[in-house]
Design an enzyme around this catalytic site. Structure first.
Site, PDB file in Angstrom:
ATOM      1  N   HIS A  97       5.267  -2.086  -6.713  1.00  0.00           N
ATOM      2  CA  HIS A  97       5.288  -2.308  -5.267  1.00  0.00           C
ATOM      3  C   HIS A  97       6.506  -1.652  -4.662  1.00  0.00           C
ATOM      4  CE1 HIS A  97       8.596  -5.195  -4.647  1.00  0.00           C
ATOM      5  NE2 HIS A  97       8.318  -5.603  -5.862  1.00  0.00           N
ATOM      6  N   CYS A  98       6.439  -1.437  -3.361  1.00  0.00           N
ATOM      7  CA  CYS A  98       7.597  -1.023  -2.572  1.00  0.00           C
ATOM      8  C   CYS A  98       7.607  -1.928  -1.345  1.00  0.00           C
ATOM      9  CB  CYS A  98       7.562   0.480  -2.237  1.00  0.00           C
ATOM     10  SG  CYS A  98       6.065   1.044  -1.419  1.00  0.00           S
ATOM     11  N   GLU A  99       8.137  -1.477  -0.243  1.00  0.00           N
ATOM     12  CA  GLU A  99       8.220  -2.362   0.917  1.00  0.00           C
ATOM     13  C   GLU A  99       6.836  -2.757   1.427  1.00  0.00           C
ATOM     14  OE1 GLU A  99      10.494  -2.750   5.222  1.00  0.00           O
ATOM     15  OE2 GLU A  99      10.509  -0.816   4.203  1.00  0.00           O
TER      16      GLU A  99
END
Length: 192
Positions: A97-99
């Protein structure tokens, strides 16, 4: 381990080539609700270090470059090991995941998939990491839904003002990806 049926429930999303999971599914994974079927899992936070330090999913590791991914996941697998030596269960899962899980997370998830297929070209479809997932909505959504599973319980956006210099520094050092541009086709009307 061959790729096949996934253990975690997969959600339909805009990333057609990736298997996306909900925040609820990741929370259940962290809380051990998948029981002995999951031998081990890794949550890969692909955000920049200042974002990660401002708050992250408990137990997540911060890997935000391709070289970090390669080093971290293949340190357990010598180049001469083969995935069929590992048995078929319990399973090892990786959630990226990222933001927002819209760019950095999907990119690194796809990078690991390509790398794993390349390393195991002789025995494909057997892979070291057949179960790669992307967290829908990224850390922003997870933090809003499960703040008790974040450590520290905070959220620093990528574009937060006081980290502008760091953001520019990370973007300068990141290799640019060459994208093939399709030629623009101009449709001309023909008159009769």
């Amino acid at each position: 381990m061959t790729s096949g049926q996934h253990l975690l429930p997969v959600e339909r999303a805009g990333h057609r080539q990736l298997h996306c999971v909900s925040s609820q599914t990741v929370a259940s994974l962290i809380r051990g609700q998948f029981g002995p079927a999951v031998e081990d899992f890794l949550i890969v936070d692909c955000r920049y270090p200042y974002e990660y330090q401002g708050g992250h999913i408990k137990g997540a590791v911060n890997l935000y470059t391709e070289s970090q991914i390669q080093q971290a996941v293949y340190q357990d697998h010598p180049s001469d090991s083969r995935p069929e030596d590992e048995g078929s269960s319990p399973r090892k899962l990786i959630v990226f995941h990222c933001e927002f899980s819209s760019e950095r997370g999907p990119h690194l998830c796809q990078y690991l998939r390509r790398l794993d297929r390349c390393v195991n070209a002789q025995v494909y479809p057997n892979l070291h990491y057949p179960e790669l997932y992307l967290l829908l909505g990224g850390y922003k959504h997870f933090h809003a839904s499960y703040p008790d599973l974040c450590d520290p319980c905070g959220y620093v956006p990528m574009r937060q003002r006081e980290y502008r210099e760091q953001l520019h520094g990370f973007r300068r050092t990141r290799p640019t990806r060459q994208r093939r541009r399709r030629p623009i086709r101009i449709h001309q009307r023909t008159t009769r």
